[in-house]
Each structure stands twice: as structure tokens, then as C-alpha cells.
Scaffold this active site. Structure first.
Site, PDB file in Angstrom:
ATOM      1  N   ASP A 173       0.851  -1.186   0.000  1.00 54.31           N
ATOM      2  CA  ASP A 173       0.000   0.000   0.000  1.00 54.31           C
ATOM      3  C   ASP A 173       0.889   1.240   0.000  1.00 54.31           C
ATOM      4  O   ASP A 173       1.830   1.332   0.803  1.00 54.31           O
ATOM      5  CB  ASP A 173      -0.885  -0.016   1.253  1.00 54.31           C
ATOM      6  CG  ASP A 173      -1.953   1.064   1.215  1.00 54.31           C
ATOM      7  OD1 ASP A 173      -3.099   0.744   0.899  1.00 54.31           O
ATOM      8  OD2 ASP A 173      -1.629   2.226   1.508  1.00 54.31           O
ATOM      9  N   HIS A 219      -4.869  14.806  -8.669  1.00 51.77           N
ATOM     10  CA  HIS A 219      -5.146  13.440  -9.094  1.00 51.77           C
ATOM     11  C   HIS A 219      -4.351  13.025 -10.328  1.00 51.77           C
ATOM     12  O   HIS A 219      -4.032  11.836 -10.488  1.00 51.77           O
ATOM     13  CB  HIS A 219      -6.647  13.275  -9.344  1.00 51.77           C
ATOM     14  CG  HIS A 219      -7.458  13.270  -8.087  1.00 51.77           C
ATOM     15  ND1 HIS A 219      -7.600  12.149  -7.314  1.00 51.77           N
ATOM     16  CD2 HIS A 219      -8.139  14.255  -7.450  1.00 51.77           C
ATOM     17  CE1 HIS A 219      -8.350  12.428  -6.250  1.00 51.77           C
ATOM     18  NE2 HIS A 219      -8.689  13.705  -6.318  1.00 51.77           N
ATOM     19  N   ASP A 271      -2.135   9.695 -10.467  1.00 53.21           N
ATOM     20  CA  ASP A 271      -2.128   8.657 -11.495  1.00 53.21           C
ATOM     21  C   ASP A 271      -0.705   8.357 -11.959  1.00 53.21           C
ATOM     22  O   ASP A 271      -0.325   7.196 -12.154  1.00 53.21           O
ATOM     23  CB  ASP A 271      -2.977   9.093 -12.682  1.00 53.21           C
ATOM     24  CG  ASP A 271      -4.468   9.109 -12.372  1.00 53.21           C
ATOM     25  OD1 ASP A 271      -4.862   8.578 -11.313  1.00 53.21           O
ATOM     26  OD2 ASP A 271      -5.230   9.667 -13.189  1.00 53.21           O
ATOM     27  N   GLU A 292      -4.662   2.232  -4.243  1.00 50.82           N
ATOM     28  CA  GLU A 292      -3.204   2.299  -4.148  1.00 50.82           C
ATOM     29  C   GLU A 292      -2.603   1.008  -3.605  1.00 50.82           C
ATOM     30  O   GLU A 292      -1.466   0.981  -3.146  1.00 50.82           O
ATOM     31  CB  GLU A 292      -2.781   3.484  -3.259  1.00 50.82           C
ATOM     32  CG  GLU A 292      -3.188   3.370  -1.803  1.00 50.82           C
ATOM     33  CD  GLU A 292      -4.575   3.926  -1.521  1.00 50.82           C
ATOM     34  OE1 GLU A 292      -4.824   4.301  -0.360  1.00 50.82           O
ATOM     35  OE2 GLU A 292      -5.413   3.996  -2.444  1.00 50.82           O
TER      36      GLU A 292
END
Length: 308
Positions: free
Chosen positions: A176, A189, A193, A220
Site C-alpha cells: 500500500d 489526481h 495517477d 493504491e
């Protein structure tokens, strides 16, 4: 060179008459890797172990006929998409209809015509290549380009079943990205990405073996399936993954852990058995990852060795 790496596809020939197997072997041996079975139970066992690209299946066999073998194959999530061609001396339409209704793709009648056999198999192999290509596309994560959750579930199930036969350890890494929401909030964002794509590609570096499998589990989170890997080996791979992510040096201005993107990893290892499902291993890795977060993130936590 092993069968799965020299480009030849694998065909399982199932017939209780050795002379028929010999004839098919002479017809196909130059173009394919061939496996043989003379009864239905052996056919199911070999198919489960090798996952062939195509099965030539005799209808009339003692104990377990071809129809029953076909029914069993079609209930198996790993084998149900393997194309089956029935081989039989029968040529009545009702017999062909039974096989086609069960999911067979074609019939070949005895006595064999080598040219017809090769052409029919070639046609089915080409159709399978096209289906496999579409399946691979459906198993890729659209953002990162690595396998998606569906592909991971299938890989884990496949390796779990293989592990029940080999009795070799199977390890799973659940990863994670630390404080990823804060990264998105501070960097946007689009940058998020880009971060996911960069991390996804970096995960491939430590996984050097063809059998290792890594994908995006969601958000994630990422998973790595490590067949025939013990706890120590899995910890080594996990350490190398953290090093690769550190080398990316992706700025993370909102992270309380430092200036760059980091990750936490949960490690779980077991020897697969038929009393459990692969979700048992998944839960172990998830619990270890949760513990890594509780301990401050940017670290590896290994679950106790899972055993009965």
C-alpha cells in the site's frame, strides 16, 4: 528449454487405445508439446497440472467417458476455457450435438486423416490465440497497465492449487502506498495517477522469475504472488520492492514520513492445503499490512507462518 518457454503450445491427447495416441502423436509431434492419458481420471489430473492449450478427448472410454470428463473440465475455473475436440468413431449427429452442448468446439472422427486433424487443430488454436489476447486485455488494469484484481485472483487460485500438489511454500505480498490520499490532495489526481503508474512499473524489477505475478489490487494497493517462495525469500523481495520505490524519489510534500513516496508491505507465507482456500493467505497478508500501518508505515511486517 521448457515447454512453456519455447513457443510451442501444449495439447493433451486422451484415448484408451494406445494405437490412436500413437497415430495422433505422429501427426502432431512436430508442432506441439504433447501429453497423453488413457483414461478420464488421468486426463483430469494431467490437465490440472499442465493446463493445456487444447484437449483431444475420446468419447468412449471405460469408467469415465469423454462426456463426463468434459463436464468436469467445464466446472473448473482454470480449465473451463481450454478448447476440447472430441475424437470418436461415431459420426451420428445426435452424438455430436451432445458434445457441442457440453462445450466442445469440434469433432474429429476415426480413422484419422492427418491433414484434416492438423487443419482442425490449427483453426482452434488460432481462435484460442485470439480469445487469449482479448482475455489478457480484460485482465489488465487500465491505469497502470499491469494485471488487475481479476487476474490476481485467478493467479492466486492457480498457484494455490498447484501448491497443494507440490507442497512447496507460497508467499503473498500486499502493498500500500503510504498516505496516498494526502498525496492526491496536495499534488492533484493527475500526479496521483502518474505516481501509481511509476510504482506499478517499479514492482516488476524485483520479481525476476517468470512464475512471480504482480498486479494492482485496487486503489493504491498492489499484490505480488510468489510461488515456491519461503518466508525469508518473500521478505527479501519485499525489501527490494521498498528499495525500488525509494529509488523513484517521487516527491511527497504531505507525507509525515519524509519527502518522498514510500510504501508498507504485509508478507504472508504458507504451504497450500485442500482444507483452506487462497483467501486464507490473502487475509494473512492483509493483517500483516494493517500491522505495518499501525507501526508507523514505510516498513515490512511478516505474518506468522500460516499452518494448520
Amino acid at each position: 528449454m521448457t515447454p512453456e518457454h519455447d513457443g510451442k503450445l501444449m495439447i493433451l491427447l486422451v484415448d484408451d487405445a494406445p494405437t490412436n495416441i500413437q497415430m495422433l502423436n505422429e501427426t502432431l509431434k512436430d508442432g506441439y508439446h504433447l501429453f497423453f492419458a488413457t483414461n478420464g481420471r488421468d486426463a483430469l489430473r494431467i490437465a490440472s497440472e499442465s493446463v493445456p492449450d487444447l484437449i483431444l478427448l475420446d468419447v468412449i472410454m471405460p469408467d469415465m467417458d469423454g462426456y463426463e470428463v468434459c463436464r468436469t473440465l467445464k466446472t473448473d475455473p482454470i480449465l473451463r476455457n481450454v478448447p476440447i475436440i472430441f475424437i470418436t468413431a461415431m459420426n451420428q449427429q445426435e452424438d455430436e450435438a451432445i458434445g457441442l452442448e457440453l462445450g466442445a468446439v469440434d469433432y474429429i472422427t476415426k480413422p484419422f486423416n492427418p491433414t484434416i486433424v492438423r487443419l482442425r487443430i490449427r483453426n482452434q488454436i488460432e481462435l484460442k490465440r485470439q480469445r487469449d489476447m482479448l482475455a489478457r486485455l480484460s485482465h489488465l488494469d487500465g491505469l497502470t497497465g499491469i494485471p488487475n484484481r481479476r487476474a490476481l485472483d485467478e493467479a492466486l487460485e492457480r498457484e494455490w492449487r498447484r501448491g497443494t500438489r507440490s507442497l512447496r511454500p507460497l508467499s503473498l505480498l500486499m502493498m500500500d502506498i503510504d498516505h496516498f490520499k494526502a498525496y492526491n490532495d496536495s499534488c492533484g489526481h493527475l500526479a496521483g495517477d502518474d505516481c501509481l503508474r511509476a510504482v506499478a512499473q517499479s514492482l516488476k524489477v524485483p520479481l525476476g522469475r517468470a512464475a512471480d505475478f504482480v498486479g494492482r489490487y485496487g486503489g493504491e494497493e498492489f499484490l505480488a504472488v510468489l510461488p515456491e517462495t519461503d518466508q525469508i525469500g518473500a521478505q527479501i523481495v519485499a525489501s527490494e520492492i521498498l528499495e525500488e520505490i525509494a529509488r523513484l524519489a517521487i516527491p511527497h510534500p504531505a507525507s509525515p514520513l519524509g519527502k518522498t513516496v514510500t510504501a508498507s508491505i504485509g508478507v504472508a507465507t504458507t504451504i497450500a492445503d485442500r482444507e483452506h482456500e487462497h483467501s486464507w493467505l490473502l487475509q494473512g497478508a492483509d493483517s500483516a499490512l494493517y500491522q505495518a500501518k499501525l507501526e508507523g508505515r514505510n516498513r515490512i511486517v511478516t505474518a506468522p507462518l500460516l499452518s494448520n
